[in-house]
Scaffold this motif. Sequence first.
Motif, PDB file in Angstrom:
ATOM      1  N   ALA A   7      69.446  30.419  65.327  1.00  0.00           N
ATOM      2  CA  ALA A   7      67.985  30.943  65.200  1.00  0.00           C
ATOM      3  C   ALA A   7      67.899  31.724  64.087  1.00  0.00           C
ATOM      4  CB  ALA A   7      67.614  31.454  66.498  1.00  0.00           C
ATOM      5  N   GLU A   8      68.979  32.588  63.869  1.00  0.00           N
ATOM      6  CA  GLU A   8      68.808  33.298  62.650  1.00  0.00           C
ATOM      7  C   GLU A   8      68.735  32.503  61.379  1.00  0.00           C
ATOM      8  OE1 GLU A   8      71.058  37.149  64.559  1.00  0.00           O
ATOM      9  OE2 GLU A   8      71.878  35.999  62.902  1.00  0.00           O
ATOM     10  N   SER A   9      69.382  31.436  61.224  1.00  0.00           N
ATOM     11  CA  SER A   9      69.317  30.509  60.031  1.00  0.00           C
ATOM     12  C   SER A   9      68.164  29.783  59.995  1.00  0.00           C
ATOM     13  CB  SER A   9      70.651  29.720  60.015  1.00  0.00           C
ATOM     14  OG  SER A   9      70.496  28.689  61.193  1.00  0.00           O
ATOM     15  N   GLY A  10      67.147  29.752  60.700  1.00  0.00           N
ATOM     16  CA  GLY A  10      66.069  29.030  60.651  1.00  0.00           C
ATOM     17  C   GLY A  10      66.058  27.665  61.356  1.00  0.00           C
ATOM     18  N   ARG A  11      67.021  27.307  62.040  1.00  0.00           N
ATOM     19  CA  ARG A  11      67.293  25.880  62.370  1.00  0.00           C
ATOM     20  C   ARG A  11      67.498  25.866  64.083  1.00  0.00           C
ATOM     21  NH1 ARG A  11      72.866  23.868  59.096  1.00  0.00           N
ATOM     22  NH2 ARG A  11      72.340  24.999  57.279  1.00  0.00           N
TER      23      ARG A  11
END
Length: 536
Positions: A115-119
């Motif tokens: 989630a932190e990586s935007g995925r």
Amino acid sequence: MSKIELFAAIRRDLAAGMSGRAIEEKHRVGRRTVSAAMASALPPPRKTMPPRGSKLDPFKPAIDDILRADLDAPRKQRHTIRRIYHRLLDEHGMADISYQVVRTYVADRKPKIRAESGRGPIKVFFPQTHRPGAEAEVDFGEVVINLRGEPVTCMLFSFRMSFSGKAIHRIFASGGQEAFFEGHAHALKRLGGVPTGKIRYDNLRSAVAKVLGFSRQRIETQRWTAFRSHYGLDVFYCQPGIEGAHEKGGVEGQIGWFRRNHLVPVPRVDSFDQLNAMIDQWDDQDDVRRIGARDRTVGDDFAVEQPLLMRLPDDDFETGIWLTPRVDRYSQVTVRTNRYSVPVRLVGRPVRVQLHASHLVVYDGREQVAWHERLMAKGGSRLDLDHYLEGLIRKPGALPGATALEQARAAGRFTPVHDAWWAAARKAHGDAAGTRALIEVLLLHRHMLHEHVVAGLATAVRAGALTADAVALEARKFAEADDRPSMSPPAPRALPANVISLTERRLAQLPADTRPLPTVTAYDQLLRRRAEGTGS
């Protein structure tokens, strides 16, 4: 289940009409526990053990690096948990840590890193319909006010009913747990009841001690569990971070609307009490507005849902936090990194401090000895010159450079008239005696109005009367001419108009002496008898 959650469950069952014996059997507790839960939502405090570290802590950064690298690796060539475990054993020297510990951490950390990586997964939004009296939303927002001529950043608390849009606001010096509780207590009292359904929250530190992964489960703070159990609040926590903001979009927009319509231009106030009194009026005025394309006003819709709210509990929840600091040699107590003065007679003794959102009260036993507006910055001090007067009588040389004196000047309580009289008194009597005379004048403020003492000082300076008694006499004249009630008790009888000295004035304050004048008639009779006996 913690003891505070057990108390909350018992109180729910009692409210549902379950008998005491049935509750004892259901929760496997004794009669004393049920009685204690009936008396208070907050169980007696118990000693808490310090948190324990994990053996896995040194290896968590390595696990995170592996999981981030897997984001760009081929799908069929990514690390399994077993492969991660063996790499930690071979490459990082891990020992005495079980596979299950590594597995638990990876299962919790892997979706967070994704989630932190935007995925993360695609979010879909759906319009919602709210039932009257059932749902509400709560949040804080930053605002700037002009407090006594200085810009100050504060926190705006907002409690918004989802059906009607009726919102209650409150501004506090900070957004801590004290403000969180006080805002709720004020809002529920103003609304006249408690919502019957879910109340939506962010994962505020005042309420949530720990977020358990990406689920809706939370570990709550103990006082918050007791608070919501006391009022019967049913809570719903939004997703962490910006992704959960849409789940309580009503209160997010309400804070922005209120800030633009009521706090522009920046309000100028002398205290938080004055500002919050204005906010209560604004909240009442907002009942006539319409939200969006609604054909009914906020007040009309709230009149529908207000009778549906649950009844408030009979007793209030204590929102303040009790602390027991010790008074240091500077006659100060330290509360949340800031220092506040107390009377010098308490140096070296423990005192009780009740900390609220915007102020704190200091008690010596049951006696209130100090009241201070709470400081918003860290490492500051708030000193009251009155607290140091008894000590300064013995050490008058410490007054010119005292921090309490500088703060009194900045606040306007120590005026240029005080300085002028002080300078004249020091010139006439010397530094030590003149300063002691000033301290005696400052003691007058304890039982006389500030403006009366200042007026008495001004008259004394013009007349060259450089004693505390002269200032007291002139201040009393202004107090008698003022229609407002004085801080000192009224005189027992009217003063004569021809008082010309302080001695006569003090005697005039005493009640009339109705006793008969002394006589020596009885003693004269004894003398005659003695003379007759000698003559015979």
